[in-house]
Design a protein around this motif. Structure first.
Motif, short mmCIF file in Angstrom:
data_model
loop_
_atom_site.label_atom_id
_atom_site.label_comp_id
_atom_site.label_asym_id
_atom_site.label_seq_id
_atom_site.Cartn_x
_atom_site.Cartn_y
_atom_site.Cartn_z
N ARG A 320 -67.59 6.99 -38.95
CA ARG A 320 -68.80 6.76 -38.46
C ARG A 320 -70.13 7.03 -39.30
O ARG A 320 -70.19 8.27 -39.53
N GLN A 322 -74.02 7.42 -39.66
CA GLN A 322 -75.15 7.45 -38.82
C GLN A 322 -76.32 8.53 -39.44
O GLN A 322 -75.64 9.75 -39.65
N MET A 323 -77.17 8.31 -39.93
CA MET A 323 -78.20 9.43 -40.48
C MET A 323 -77.84 9.96 -41.94
O MET A 323 -76.64 10.04 -42.12
N ARG A 324 -78.90 10.59 -42.30
CA ARG A 324 -78.33 11.28 -43.66
C ARG A 324 -78.52 12.66 -43.33
O ARG A 324 -79.13 13.27 -42.60
N PRO A 335 -74.83 2.97 -46.27
CA PRO A 335 -76.13 2.71 -45.52
C PRO A 335 -76.39 4.25 -44.86
O PRO A 335 -77.59 4.53 -44.63
N ALA A 336 -75.52 4.98 -44.74
CA ALA A 336 -75.77 6.36 -43.99
C ALA A 336 -74.65 7.23 -44.31
O ALA A 336 -73.31 6.79 -44.80
N HIS B 168 -73.22 -0.70 -34.71
CA HIS B 168 -72.88 0.19 -35.81
C HIS B 168 -74.21 1.06 -35.80
O HIS B 168 -74.41 2.09 -36.77
N CYS B 169 -75.07 1.10 -34.94
CA CYS B 169 -76.12 2.22 -34.86
C CYS B 169 -76.59 2.44 -33.44
O CYS B 169 -76.83 1.84 -32.51
N GLY B 170 -76.51 3.96 -33.10
CA GLY B 170 -76.80 4.45 -32.08
C GLY B 170 -78.09 5.40 -32.33
O GLY B 170 -79.20 4.93 -31.93
N SER B 171 -77.76 6.54 -32.55
CA SER B 171 -78.35 7.55 -33.11
C SER B 171 -79.27 7.28 -34.08
O SER B 171 -80.70 7.52 -34.04
N ASP B 172 -79.12 6.42 -35.03
CA ASP B 172 -79.56 6.18 -36.26
C ASP B 172 -80.21 4.50 -36.30
O ASP B 172 -79.58 3.66 -36.78
N LEU B 175 -80.83 1.64 -38.71
CA LEU B 175 -79.80 0.72 -39.26
C LEU B 175 -79.69 -0.64 -38.50
O LEU B 175 -78.81 -1.50 -38.83
#
Lengths: 596, 596
Positions: A320, A322-324, A335-336, B168-172, B175
């Motif tokens: 998964r 999400q975020m850096r 992309p993350a 493909h994006c929840g917290s982030d 994206l």
């Protein structure tokens, strides 16, 4: 949904590296149970579990058991899988050879049971309870009864249950009402109704052998008037053949939070023929024999749930994006970053890993003590020592590992975020299924009372002192790499604190017995963290020997041990503070003032 | 199953005794919101919740929502109950008068929302999300858009949703891919797919107004290119009449752990007409306005779940007879004592009570700050002070109270033992339903980062220092009965420790930003226990004034406060220890070595 892979390498690490299981089996006279055979059994069990049992986990949850016209039907595929399970001989693994069993050690079967439970908790309960019933029959039944019922129980063609609870009595079995009336032929007529009977009725086997507690007419009130009976669903002739229905029926099944693939039944006994096990009015003692082993099995369910949830969460965390990472981009081509780079995700994963692997080490060691306690080749001193340890550690392992197993599955859901809440991913089912392990075979509260009141204070501290002293001496005698020495100091300090904590409660309890109940659960949780840390330090030490051969595994074990000492063991301190509080803060509020 | 009774006396205690809500409303210019009116609203809301909403909780769970031919059908009875809910005017309570609302305070509606959520979490989400959508429209929509959509949203004839998450994006959210293409008439064409949309489709209302985040063609990548849109399910003319379908459809609904009565939808936008809210590319900021209020609402769900579970567990503990008290028989006329005599059962009940009542006090106080933040009559200084406090406490309340609410429901199951696991008793549903509150509107991990990284360290400690200093000064100025003074000392020590803990993390984070993520959740939990203890001390102090008038309530509040300081606040200490650990123990293990 998470695809279960039997963690053979992890299991083998505990069996071979920390427990030296080959030597253990040799000492107990299990000639066949060589390290090679152990590995072969694990590999086959893993394959079978992954390919036959695991795929039915989701469908079992979705369909659940059905109850129509007095009969229970298990979910699609369960019957066929159970037949394969019998055909492959799995039920017989650790059962007595005189009745067709393979006579392998209890602990080896427990490893297989852990796999089955991780893959499909509901399915694993069928053989699990059956083994419990068989152990009771072997311990307390006479030879004729064993010869009549054991062969088909061993083969798995029949299954067994334990019938204790009634609607008005769960923890307090002394209140039970099921009645046993002596018959002229030496059998008994059973009348009454039991609830919450796991695997109580189903379509997997042609007969179900119920172990039932009941009160013989005229027996003393309370727990001193409880006797144990074997009551088959189908009547069985002396030669073991089925002759027709006995007066046993399933009244209904419960709709419940999880383990939908295993029917939780009301079982009615209406003039059912039953056979006394052991002596009249000594049934509760007989039950306790069974319950200790059963509780080790339930502790393993906590381990299994943590393992399954860890596998699902870890796979997700690696994929998964999400975020850096706060400390700089880790996957510049994506992309993350994968969420496993985030410290809090790692905190959750490492907690799961620590519970699964540390809990496994504890449960396997306890299973090795069960091996000793069942062995006729060891000295009676060795047997007593194993039994004493089991007696002390069983309530700890049962309650602590099921609570932690539940916490691990809850963390598993959190790692997946909203996806964790969705059935498709399978993570929430693990939570629902494993919650039962905190309740059955004695709730966490009951285990805590068993530990503190019966085992620790009941032995005037002797059981605990024996264990802690032995552990402290053993640790002091070990040669440890320098990096692990501070962990040993931390552990030794906790062992000492355990004794002091106990002393304090014992003194307060002399004035006021409610101090025991007030301290009990926090006391147990304190003990659980200490015992878990002990197992991790043992693994870290054993892993050191693999530094050259398997540096990755060595690193994983040692880093996780540091994590346990840095981030789990400190929780013991707050439980110690709470266990040291006076009971006043719990008892002073009058019942009427709770409100509502 | 537990019968929900709106705990009016408890709610009134917080509103009148600790918050002096009548004066608060008068100062904000809510002339009508007198204490008498507040009590009258609570009483009616209680009756409506108990008689109309609560009875649908179980059926909602059992039947769930159905998805057939692109349409969602809510469980039996939901539609009729929702119509009664509209007819009684409940949706309009705190909505703007210019669109048909009653214009009462936000905080008063929150009390009603707590009741609804306790009685039926899934049902309560329909109006809950609708209020969120309305708040967004009022804050960021232009007058024409408000005039077109608000009246029927206010009345409840239409409902609203928030569409953020994509597969493909929840917290982030940076994206996200949903695309908005400007049209010649000033509207936008929306294309994309959203998931996890609560109340996303249903049969309760003739239209559903989606608040959607999307990227306008050519917008910058990441969070700086996100815009906010209003996209109705049914196209609406300028006069507010429905003209036909818009390009919005429900693709599927999720099967999930709980809240079965509320459909969690995939919502597809295929050339749907939408209207920009606020400025282009400023959508994320606009969302945050909404999210703060929404998170206070989710915190209230944790309180609601704890309350409902407490009610069920307490009733059971008073009735269920098992075993005798260790300190002597308490009910000699009965075969065993009611389990509320056992200290560990009391520990569980008091924990639930402490979370429900202390959490309620926290959430109502925060709601009173929301009142201030929305008021045009107060000074800008007062408004800024309220907003600063909200900003700091929202992530704490959201994460801590939902985690504790979940823990409370889990304890509720434990109090009932095996019965807690059975659906009939309703206790396990509370657990399953409330777990979502730890996940949606930002998981516990996300709240913890928001607290520590954005709010505390992001303000260079100013937000926290302001709050702690103010609190410490306020407490020092209070005249307390002697018995409560040690509690004040304990609280002040924790406020000081909070600052020191923060300081330590700030220093470490300068070297390594991963220290923030490593400490965040334990930091938040520490803060949560401190804030909870603060609320309990406030209540204990306020209760002292009732010593003569209502000695039972006074005793209940003060004894529970002692319990909180003796048995919950000490848990803060272990979280402080964990938050002070270096991130090394989390970060050192290479991803590849996690195993499996």
């Amino acid at each position: 949904m998470p695809v279960y892979h039997a963690p053979l390498k992890e299991m083998q690490f505990v069996l071979h590296q920390t427990l030296n299981i080959g030597q253990h089996y040799a000492e107990l006279g299990y000639q066949d149970a060589t390290p090679d055979l152990v590995d072969a059994v694990l590999e086959e069990a893993g394959k079978f579990t992954e390919s036959v049992i695991a795929p039915l986990n989701r469908v079992g949850d979705e369909q659940g058991c059905r109850f129509d016209n007095g009969e229970v039907t298990t979910p699609e595929g369960f019957k066929a899988a159970y037949q394969q399970y019998i055909d492959a001989g799995w039920p017989t693994l650790a059962q007595p050879t005189q009745f067709g069993g393979q006579g392998l050690p209890y602990s080896l079967n427990l490893v297989c049971a852990e796999m089955q439970s991780a893959a499909n908790h509901a399915f694993a309960m069928y053989p699990g309870l059956s083994h419990g019933a068989q152990a009771t029959l072997m311990a307390h039944g006479d030879e004729a009864l064993q010869a009549r019922f054991m062969p088909k129980l061993v083969s798995g063609e029949w299954t067994g249950t334990m019938c204790l609870t009634e609607a008005h009595c769960g923890s307090d079995l002394g209140l039970l009402r099921t009645k046993a009336t002596p018959q002229e032929d030496g059998s008994y007529r059973l009348d009454g109704s039991k609830i919450f009977i796991s695997s109580g009725d189903h379509d997997l086997a042609e007969n179900i052998v119920h172990i039932v507690i009941a009160r013989i007419e005229g027996a003393p009130a309370g727990t001193k008037g409880i006797s144990l009976f074997l009551v088959p669903k189908m009547a069985v002739a002396d030669d073991g053949s089925i002759t027709g229905r006995n007066g046993v029926s399933c009244g209904s099944i419960e709709h419940k939070m999880g383990i939908h693939g295993n029917a939780t039944c009301v079982i009615n006994f209406d003039g059912a023929t039953g056979y006394l096990l052991g002596e009249p009015n000594r049934g509760l003692n007989a039950m306790f024999t069974f319950m200790n082993a059963a509780r080790v099995g339930v502790a393993a369910e906590g381990v299994a749930a943590a393992e399954a949830s860890f596998q699902g969460a870890l796979a997700y965390a690696r994929e998964r994006l999400q975020m850096r990472s706060l400390s700089g981009i880790k996957a510049p081509d994506k992309p993350a970053d994968p969420i496993i780079v985030h410290p809090d995700v790692r905190r959750m994963l490492l907690t799961q890993k620590a519970i699964a692997e540390g809990g496994r080490a504890l449960v396997y060691e306890m299973a090795s003590w069960v091996d000793i306690s069942k062995s006729s080749t060891v000295s009676s001193e060795a047997r007593q020592r194993a039994e004493a340890r089991l007696s002390l550690l069983t309530p700890i392992a049962k309650a602590f590992l099921t609570e932690m197993g539940f916490e691990a599955t809850s963390l598993g859901v959190q790692v997946l975020g909203g996806h964790g809440y969705v059935a498709e991913w399978g993570m929430e089912q693990l939570m629902r299924d494993t919650k039962i392990s905190c309740l059955y075979e004695g709730t966490t509260g009951i285990q805590a009372l068993d530990l503190l009141a019966r085992k620790v204070l009941g032995s005037r501290g002797a059981l605990l002192e024996g264990y802690c002293t032995e552990l402290a001496q053993w640790w002091q005698a070990q040669t440890l790499p320098e990096s692990l020495q501070p962990l040993r100091q931390q552990l030794l300090a906790h062992l000492q604190q355990w004794g002091e904590l106990t002393q304090g409660i014992a003194v307060r309890a002399q004035q006021n017995p409610d101090e025991i109940g007030a301290a009990s659960v926090d006391y147990l949780m304190f003990a659980g963290y200490v015992v878990l840390a002990h197992q991790w330090l043992k693994m870290a030490m054993a892993a050191d020997a693999l530094k050259e051969r398997d540096p990755d595994l060595c690193q994983a074990k040692q880093e996780t041990a540091y994590f346990v000492f840095a981030r789990l063991l400190p929780k013991a301190a707050s439980h110690a503070v709470l266990a040291a509080q006076s009971s006043d803060s719990l008892m002073r509020l009058p019942e009427s003032a709770f409100g509502r």
